[in-house]
Enzyme design. Structure first.
Site, PDB file in Angstrom:
ATOM      1  N   GLU A  83       0.835  -1.196   0.000  1.00 41.64           N
ATOM      2  CA  GLU A  83       0.000   0.000   0.000  1.00 41.64           C
ATOM      3  C   GLU A  83       0.874   1.251   0.000  1.00 41.64           C
ATOM      4  OE1 GLU A  83      -4.308  -1.102   1.863  1.00 41.64           O
ATOM      5  OE2 GLU A  83      -2.751  -0.704   3.323  1.00 41.64           O
ATOM      6  N   CYS A  97       3.532   8.688   0.734  1.00 46.51           N
ATOM      7  CA  CYS A  97       3.977   7.787   1.793  1.00 46.51           C
ATOM      8  C   CYS A  97       4.253   6.445   1.113  1.00 46.51           C
ATOM      9  CB  CYS A  97       2.899   7.677   2.862  1.00 46.51           C
ATOM     10  SG  CYS A  97       3.396   6.610   4.227  1.00 46.51           S
ATOM     11  N   CYS A 104       5.618  -6.158   7.316  1.00 46.31           N
ATOM     12  CA  CYS A 104       6.792  -5.757   8.101  1.00 46.31           C
ATOM     13  C   CYS A 104       7.108  -6.875   9.080  1.00 46.31           C
ATOM     14  CB  CYS A 104       6.501  -4.452   8.859  1.00 46.31           C
ATOM     15  SG  CYS A 104       7.918  -3.818   9.793  1.00 46.31           S
ATOM     16  N   CYS A 108       5.874  -3.916  16.267  1.00 44.69           N
ATOM     17  CA  CYS A 108       5.501  -2.795  17.127  1.00 44.69           C
ATOM     18  C   CYS A 108       4.017  -2.975  17.475  1.00 44.69           C
ATOM     19  CB  CYS A 108       5.725  -1.475  16.405  1.00 44.69           C
ATOM     20  SG  CYS A 108       7.437  -1.241  15.875  1.00 44.69           S
ATOM     21  N   CYS A 111       1.086  -0.842  15.722  1.00 43.32           N
ATOM     22  CA  CYS A 111       1.071  -0.682  14.265  1.00 43.32           C
ATOM     23  C   CYS A 111       0.404  -1.868  13.581  1.00 43.32           C
ATOM     24  CB  CYS A 111       2.498  -0.513  13.754  1.00 43.32           C
ATOM     25  SG  CYS A 111       2.586  -0.279  11.955  1.00 43.32           S
ATOM     26  N   GLU A 150      10.168  -1.730   7.174  1.00 43.36           N
ATOM     27  CA  GLU A 150      11.268  -1.036   7.839  1.00 43.36           C
ATOM     28  C   GLU A 150      12.351  -0.757   6.790  1.00 43.36           C
ATOM     29  OE1 GLU A 150      12.178   0.531  10.540  1.00 43.36           O
ATOM     30  OE2 GLU A 150      14.197   0.641   9.722  1.00 43.36           O
ATOM     31  N   SER A 202      11.474   6.637  14.790  1.00 45.40           N
ATOM     32  CA  SER A 202      10.260   6.306  15.544  1.00 45.40           C
ATOM     33  C   SER A 202      10.685   5.993  16.963  1.00 45.40           C
ATOM     34  CB  SER A 202       9.565   5.099  14.903  1.00 45.40           C
ATOM     35  OG  SER A 202       9.033   5.464  13.659  1.00 45.40           O
ATOM     36  N   ASN A 278      -3.611   6.473  15.583  1.00 47.27           N
ATOM     37  CA  ASN A 278      -4.672   6.044  14.688  1.00 47.27           C
ATOM     38  C   ASN A 278      -5.097   4.644  15.097  1.00 47.27           C
ATOM     39  OD1 ASN A 278      -4.588   8.400  12.927  1.00 47.27           O
ATOM     40  ND2 ASN A 278      -2.552   7.647  12.375  1.00 47.27           N
ATOM     41  N   CYS A 319      -0.970   6.884   9.465  1.00 48.86           N
ATOM     42  CA  CYS A 319       0.208   6.218  10.022  1.00 48.86           C
ATOM     43  C   CYS A 319      -0.194   4.958  10.775  1.00 48.86           C
ATOM     44  CB  CYS A 319       0.922   7.112  11.037  1.00 48.86           C
ATOM     45  SG  CYS A 319       1.426   8.685  10.412  1.00 48.86           S
TER      46      CYS A 319
HETATM   47  N1  SAH Z   1       9.237   1.072  10.081  1.00 48.48           N
HETATM   48  C1  SAH Z   1       9.529   2.478   9.926  1.00 48.48           C
HETATM   49  C2  SAH Z   1       8.754   3.090   8.793  1.00 48.48           C
HETATM   50  C3  SAH Z   1       7.268   3.174   9.008  1.00 48.48           C
HETATM   51  S1  SAH Z   1       6.906   4.761   9.562  1.00 48.48           S
HETATM   52  C4  SAH Z   1       9.243   3.196  11.217  1.00 48.48           C
HETATM   53  O1  SAH Z   1       8.553   2.658  12.065  1.00 48.48           O
HETATM   54  O2  SAH Z   1       9.751   4.291  11.419  1.00 48.48           O
HETATM   55  C5  SAH Z   1       5.318   4.650  10.216  1.00 48.48           C
HETATM   56  C6  SAH Z   1       5.154   5.626  11.353  1.00 48.48           C
HETATM   57  O3  SAH Z   1       3.825   5.526  11.862  1.00 48.48           O
HETATM   58  C7  SAH Z   1       6.074   5.269  12.475  1.00 48.48           C
HETATM   59  O4  SAH Z   1       6.538   6.394  13.133  1.00 48.48           O
HETATM   60  C8  SAH Z   1       5.150   4.478  13.350  1.00 48.48           C
HETATM   61  O5  SAH Z   1       5.610   4.376  14.618  1.00 48.48           O
HETATM   62  C9  SAH Z   1       3.875   5.271  13.236  1.00 48.48           C
HETATM   63  N2  SAH Z   1       2.702   4.497  13.643  1.00 48.48           N
HETATM   64  C10 SAH Z   1       2.587   3.163  13.666  1.00 48.48           C
HETATM   65  N3  SAH Z   1       1.375   2.802  14.105  1.00 48.48           N
HETATM   66  C11 SAH Z   1       0.712   3.951  14.367  1.00 48.48           C
HETATM   67  C12 SAH Z   1      -0.600   4.240  14.833  1.00 48.48           C
HETATM   68  N4  SAH Z   1      -1.451   3.259  15.095  1.00 48.48           N
HETATM   69  N5  SAH Z   1      -0.951   5.520  14.975  1.00 48.48           N
HETATM   70  C13 SAH Z   1      -0.085   6.516  14.670  1.00 48.48           C
HETATM   71  N6  SAH Z   1       1.157   6.305  14.225  1.00 48.48           N
HETATM   72  C14 SAH Z   1       1.557   5.037  14.072  1.00 48.48           C
END
Ligand code: SAH
Length: 337
Positions: A83, A97, A104, A108, A111, A150, A202, A278, A319
């Protein structure tokens, strides 16, 4: 477009050296197919149309949010879901984006991408084809590697793709690579990428304990080591590092935690982006009041901080929501809340 495959065909046909660049330049300017490449011989255009797919990705579904955000679900030739999102801002900015992997492998807890099955690393062409897809819709000027995956686990392809983004209209200064702090990749990024591509971390928790709870990768690569690497980036590149901090109600959003975060960060080096959570099922988002109080602490500590504008939440394009779900999900949430 698979540029290696393209070159193979051009070489086999003994085409002049500049052909590959010519084709790429057309694609990068947003044409819909080979037929529009008017300075190519008609016969060559027809042959390429049959032999070299114009995109390595097929569009499976596209959804548009009320705020203009577009989320596209692509399939790779071997069936993996990817996506990517086009974000439209009132000031005219058009930001992409991009995903670096299908799914992934990290887990986390907040996410949604980590909850789907991990597919594989994407190729540079598959990353660029996400950007080219949206470039065919309209001119674009920013890109963040904040989609699925990632980036530091797929650094070569990410860097190769990033190096071609200026052709599409996205300069290095307007390109950001985000990481959980996967150190082997991050070290190489700092050492090898001399272009002024931006770095985002992050971070999400001010202590090792809490960060490990939220992001298991922290057990392997502790925050302290990751922050040190970010300092090295700053020293070499003289560019601030963005810190992403997702606001989880009652988990990481207390005023003491804001103070602890402020203590960790040098205001000359870092700029904090607070991200409203989110919904992905696991947590409750922080209240507006809690976010404002948290930001207030950072402001007083003179740590530059902003609250990220939420885009595309009604189509699960925000995000952490990219999970290639088979059906659009109606979350029924107010926008920008
Ligand atoms: N893996 C990398 C690239 C993805 S960035 C990274 O984590 O940095 C995606 C961003 O959205 C990251 O900062 C992540 O922590 C954030 N994110 C993940 N889940 C989220 C959520 N449920 N609500 C808001 N931000 C979120």
């Amino acid at each position: 477009m698979d540029r290696a495959l393209l070159e193979e065909h051009l070489t086999a046909r003994a085409e002049p050296d500049y052909r590959g660049t010519q084709v790429w330049q057309w694609a990068a300017r947003g044409v819909a197919g080979y037929a529009e490449m008017t300075n190519l011989p008609a016969e060559l255009r027809a042959e390429l149309a049959g032999e070299v797919p114009f995109s390595t990705l097929e569009v499976e579904r596209e959804e548009k949010a009320r705020d203009g955000t577009v989320k596209t679900l692509f399939r790779t030739h071997d069936g993996h879901a990817v996506e990517a999102v086009l974000m439209r801002y009132r000031d005219g900015r058009r930001s992409l984006c991009l995903s670096s992997q299908s799914g992934c492998p990290l887990t986390c807890t907040f996410c949604a991408t980590g909850q789907m099955r991990f597919g594989r690393n994407l190729t540079a062409s598959e990353i660029l084809d996400q950007a080219l897809h949206f470039r065919r819709v309209e001119p674009v000027d920013h890109a963040v590697f904040m989609g699925m995956g990632e980036p530091m686990l797929n650094l070569d392809a990410v860097v190769e793709a990033a190096r071609s983004l200026p052709d599409i209209g996205i300069t290095h200064r307007r390109t950001t690579v985000s990481t959980v702090g996967w150190l082997p990749g991050l070290r190489r990024f700092v050492d090898e990428v001399e272009e002024p591509v931006r770095l985002a971390l992050s971070l999400h928790a001010p202590t090792e304990e809490l960060r490990s709870e939220l992001m298991p990768v922290n057990d392997r690569y502790p925050l302290a080591d990751v922050l040190e690497e970010c300092l090295r980036y700053f020293e070499l590149r003289r560019r601030k590092v963005f810190v992403e901090y997702v606001m989880l109600g009652g988990v990481n959003d207390r005023v003491e935690q804001a103070r602890a975060l402020a203590d960790l960060l040098d205001p000359k080096v870092f700029k904090v982006n607070l991200i409203p959570y989110n919904p992905t099922g696991m947590y409750a988002g922080s209240s507006r009041k809690a976010i404002a109080a948290f930001k207030g602490v950072l402001d007083r500590a003179r740590i530059p901080a902003t609250v990220r504008l939420t885009r595309g939440r009604d189509i699960a394009a925000a995000c952490g929501q990219l999970a290639a779900r088979p059906e659009p999900v109606a979350l029924g949430l107010p926008l920008d809340s």
